[in-house]
Design an enzyme around this catalytic site. Sequence first.
Site, short mmCIF file in Angstrom:
data_model
loop_
_atom_site.label_atom_id
_atom_site.label_comp_id
_atom_site.label_asym_id
_atom_site.label_seq_id
_atom_site.Cartn_x
_atom_site.Cartn_y
_atom_site.Cartn_z
N LYS A 38 -6.87 38.14 -28.41
CA LYS A 38 -7.08 36.77 -27.92
C LYS A 38 -6.03 35.84 -28.52
O LYS A 38 -5.36 36.20 -29.50
CB LYS A 38 -8.49 36.31 -28.28
N ARG A 139 -23.56 31.23 -32.16
CA ARG A 139 -22.35 30.69 -31.52
C ARG A 139 -22.35 31.18 -30.08
O ARG A 139 -22.61 30.43 -29.18
CB ARG A 139 -21.13 31.17 -32.31
N TYR A 267 10.16 12.30 -47.01
CA TYR A 267 9.36 11.17 -46.51
C TYR A 267 8.33 10.73 -47.54
O TYR A 267 7.72 11.56 -48.22
CB TYR A 267 8.61 11.57 -45.24
N MET A 319 8.95 17.33 -39.49
CA MET A 319 8.83 18.01 -38.19
C MET A 319 9.71 19.25 -38.09
O MET A 319 9.28 20.30 -37.62
CB MET A 319 9.18 17.05 -37.06
C1 LIG Z 1 -12.14 37.21 -32.85
C2 LIG Z 1 -13.23 38.20 -32.74
C3 LIG Z 1 -13.10 39.48 -33.29
C4 LIG Z 1 -11.94 39.87 -34.18
O1 LIG Z 1 -12.20 39.34 -35.47
P1 LIG Z 1 -11.20 39.59 -36.71
O2 LIG Z 1 -11.90 38.92 -37.84
O3 LIG Z 1 -9.92 38.92 -36.34
O4 LIG Z 1 -11.06 41.04 -36.87
C5 LIG Z 1 -14.09 40.41 -33.02
N1 LIG Z 1 -15.17 40.08 -32.27
C6 LIG Z 1 -15.35 38.84 -31.76
C7 LIG Z 1 -16.56 38.55 -30.98
C8 LIG Z 1 -14.39 37.86 -32.00
O5 LIG Z 1 -14.58 36.63 -31.51
#
Ligand SMILES: *Cc1c(COP(=O)(O)O)cnc(C)c1O
Length: 380
Positions: A38, A139, A267, A319
């Site tokens: 993802k 969640r 800055y 930046m």
């Molecule tokens: C993001 C996610 C994972 C992967 O988690 P990691 O901690 O990056 O290994 C697995 N299952 C779900 C449902 C997630 O949202």
Amino acid sequence: MTDFGDQATLTIDLDALVANWRRLGALAPAAECAAVVKADAYGLGAARVGPALFAAGCRRFFVAHSGEALALRAALPASTGAIIHVLHGPGPGGEDDLAAAGIVPVLSTPGQIAAWQAAARRAGRALPAALHIDTGMNRLGLTAAEADQVTADASRLDGIALEFVMTHLACADEPEHPLNTQQRDRFAAWRQRFPGLKGSLANSAGIFLGPDFHHDLLRPGIALYGSNPLGPAAGPRGDAAKMAQVVHLQGKILQVRSVDSGMTVGYGAGYIVEKPSRIATIAIGYADGFTRSLSSRGFAVIRGRQGHMRVPIAGRVSMDLITLDVSAVPDGDCRPGDAVDLIGGGVDIDAQAATAGTIAYELLTQLGRRYRRIYTGAAA
Ligand SMILES: *Cc1c(COP(=O)(O)O)cnc(C)c1O
């Protein structure tokens, strides 16, 4: 590889990525090891990470959004049998497109289940899906009451070919947290209601909690990308979860200057030089995802002839630039054009994330688009 004069380079080692995937899979030999890709493979490029893992034998991928799933489908070799799961499930109205593309959503609400059933009726065939039951994260996933209703009446899943049931751990990176065993036990109880159906529980850190967390399908993300899933706070126990380094972010030195005591750097003039110092200016800033919270806190590593030297960020991250106090580094090791490590190389990604007050997940997903990206390894 030709150097086009790029001043910031992000190197992604696909061999190390594959080694991490194999290593995680080997920890649970009876389970299938998927890959969570993802957010563009945690910022590293799903279009490169996906095919590299596929070539190594990975056949199941998780993304968050439908759009990510369709993009990954296009990046993977055609009709290969790779299965892509959308953790958020189909968006309302997006069911038919997902079904047509052969994407297998994770269903988390009664509404998503009903909509996927309706899509199956329209398609005139059973549609595959996974089911997410919440066991304590609060969640995503069916609540206990919703899961009760769904399992009490088999017609609620008519037309849906369930591939597995899953849940997600809230505290897997804290092995002693009591919620881990509670979630494990609740998940085991839910699985009894789906005899013969596969189960998926463990993210990266969950894999290290032991065999009763493994079930049939592993879902690692961050550990694939080289972060220690038990975090820098895990101490010696965390050493077992040290992963091969995948990411190497290097910036080049644009200038080195001498600064007298009493003068300030950057800055806000908040960094006051206490003794005559040398300051090196590096071509990476917050526009590149090198977060401003590293101002006067983060560090870089210069790989000199006498070994690695850790040098502090002096003053604010701006930046396009950061400034390092390189007073301790011999002149010859710190010249315009020389590269310094900011993530990877001599810099532990989890340590840099911790100094920024964040975690490797966020550091990686913020990595900018302006770097020259180089993919290395056999799959590159
Ligand atoms: C993001 C996610 C994972 C992967 O988690 P990691 O901690 O990056 O290994 C697995 N299952 C779900 C449902 C997630 O949202």
